[in-house]
Design an enzyme around this catalytic site. Sequence first.
Site, PDB file in Angstrom:
ATOM      1  N   ARG A  82     -12.875  50.007 -90.388  1.00 34.90           N
ATOM      2  CA  ARG A  82     -13.879  51.566 -89.957  1.00 34.90           C
ATOM      3  C   ARG A  82     -14.446  51.646 -88.777  1.00 34.90           C
ATOM      4  O   ARG A  82     -14.092  53.084 -87.657  1.00 34.90           O
ATOM      5  CB  ARG A  82     -14.844  52.015 -91.087  1.00 34.90           C
TER       6      ARG A  82
ATOM      7  N   TYR B   1      -5.321  77.559 -85.961  1.00 34.29           N
ATOM      8  CA  TYR B   1      -4.718  77.459 -87.444  1.00 34.29           C
ATOM      9  C   TYR B   1      -4.600  77.555 -88.553  1.00 34.29           C
ATOM     10  O   TYR B   1      -6.287  77.355 -88.382  1.00 34.29           O
ATOM     11  CB  TYR B   1      -4.160  75.604 -87.036  1.00 34.29           C
TER      12      TYR B   1
ATOM     13  N   ASP C 177      -6.992  73.393 -79.032  1.00 32.32           N
ATOM     14  CA  ASP C 177      -6.022  72.033 -79.984  1.00 32.32           C
ATOM     15  C   ASP C 177      -5.264  72.489 -79.157  1.00 32.32           C
ATOM     16  O   ASP C 177      -4.280  73.961 -79.201  1.00 32.32           O
ATOM     17  CB  ASP C 177      -6.415  73.486 -80.874  1.00 32.32           C
TER      18      ASP C 177
ATOM     19  N   LYS D 271       1.801  66.343 -85.937  1.00 34.39           N
ATOM     20  CA  LYS D 271       3.374  67.243 -85.382  1.00 34.39           C
ATOM     21  C   LYS D 271       3.520  66.492 -84.765  1.00 34.39           C
ATOM     22  O   LYS D 271       4.511  65.257 -84.160  1.00 34.39           O
ATOM     23  CB  LYS D 271       2.640  68.216 -85.238  1.00 34.39           C
TER      24      LYS D 271
HETATM   25  C1  LIG Z   1      -1.409  71.031 -88.661  1.00 35.58           C
HETATM   26  C2  LIG Z   1      -2.525  71.389 -87.159  1.00 35.58           C
HETATM   27  C3  LIG Z   1      -3.804  71.605 -87.864  1.00 35.58           C
HETATM   28  C4  LIG Z   1      -4.269  70.441 -88.386  1.00 35.58           C
HETATM   29  O1  LIG Z   1      -3.867  69.363 -88.744  1.00 35.58           O
HETATM   30  P1  LIG Z   1      -3.659  68.665 -90.192  1.00 35.58           P
HETATM   31  O2  LIG Z   1      -3.310  67.009 -88.958  1.00 35.58           O
HETATM   32  O3  LIG Z   1      -2.675  68.865 -91.057  1.00 35.58           O
HETATM   33  O4  LIG Z   1      -5.592  67.822 -90.823  1.00 35.58           O
HETATM   34  C5  LIG Z   1      -4.311  71.450 -86.429  1.00 35.58           C
HETATM   35  N1  LIG Z   1      -4.437  72.703 -85.670  1.00 35.58           N
HETATM   36  C6  LIG Z   1      -2.489  72.689 -85.300  1.00 35.58           C
HETATM   37  C7  LIG Z   1      -2.581  73.908 -83.930  1.00 35.58           C
HETATM   38  C8  LIG Z   1      -2.267  71.973 -85.994  1.00 35.58           C
HETATM   39  O5  LIG Z   1      -1.147  72.655 -86.382  1.00 35.58           O
END
Ligand SMILES: *Cc1c(COP(=O)(O)O)cnc(C)c1O
Length: 396
Positions: free
Chosen positions: A58, A110, A183, A208
């Site tokens: 961890r 998001y 982000d 992603k």
């Molecule tokens: C998918 C996504 C998230 C969240 O991420 P997870 O891995 O699903 O927890 C945050 N910001 C954006 C722009 C995303 O597309």
Amino acid sequence: MSAKDGAAYTDAVEFETRAIHDGQEPDPATGAVITPIYQTATFVQDDVGVNKGYDYSRSGNPTRTALETCLASLESAEYGLAYSSGLGATTTIMHLVNPGDRVVSVNDVYGGVYRMFTQVYEPKGYRFTYLSAEEIAAGLEPHLDESTRIVWLETPTNPLLNVIDIRKAADSAHAAGALVVVDNTFATPYFQRPLELGADVVLHSTTKYLSGHSDVIGGSVATNDPTVAERLKFLQKALGAVPGPFDCWLVLRGLKTLALRMERHSENARAVADFLAGHPAVDHVLYPGLRDHPGHEIAARQMRDFGGMISFLTASEEEAIALVTRTKVWTLAESLGGVESLIEVPARMTHASTSEASFATPGNLVRLSVGIEAAADLVADLEQALAPVAAASKRA
Ligand SMILES: *Cc1c(COP(=O)(O)O)cnc(C)c1O
């Protein structure tokens, strides 16, 4: 977690080379060229408190260290940290602030981040202000008070593809003493590097584009601020939102082809956006690469290319819902950023959590995550899926 540990030749080489090599020298124990999956919870201690740099997974794990080093390098950051998911990274960042503090956020953030802000942190006494991309463009100053600790940006936004001038927003936020979080999931560091534009913290859902094959859930954070990095590292261990070694390995493998994939995602998106923009059954196409997009100029300035995400408006919500079931190459599914093309209706799927908000996603919006298949197949499939809509509007 530092990209500069043991400063190697990788400091001086290009993005594509760093994506393949940074943090990933051949394994010192065995010579394995590919970083092994160190699937272990604990590490031997030669004496009490004496170990080879790891004691418990961890707190730290060698596969995770390789990923964190590479992620930091790609974002031009000194420090990188990996988390269990994009939302795990978001939760951890939210522990930098306290109840009573204000977070100013772009409104078409998001959906899962919006759900966390409104349904988890607001009830605990954290305060939020949601601003549209236009309001942010007009100037953040009137919206920032002395309690504002974080300005939370996403650019391009999900799913409306709004573009925010990171440099301008960061200047205003810093004048008010707030931290700027960007982000960068949609753009990836190959197309946009927020830290170079003045942001303090850059966040990813590595689920992603960074992993790129829709086979893992993960998140990451990168920063050049040593105080923020130290606190996020402490919180990574103290809160426990850590990724497993195999998940780290999958993201590492994805990173090696990030540059190539992003080139193709973008090239295919351009072809799809051009096709949709000229189609009679499509009301409006939202893609920063199109000249009529309100954020086109800023995107052209702060991004190297426009990415693989497109949204478009159909005549009605019913059309949108019917259309997404008629595609054969495009798969109807949530998520984005994988090699395969995905299609969805955000208002009913990924963004259902914003349906009550004043800025709810329009029901007739279709979102595309353009994959790396042959562009001609992607266009032909959309053409056949749109044909009944085109025929209906001709009759009307
Ligand atoms: C998918 C996504 C998230 C969240 O991420 P997870 O891995 O699903 O927890 C945050 N910001 C954006 C722009 C995303 O597309």
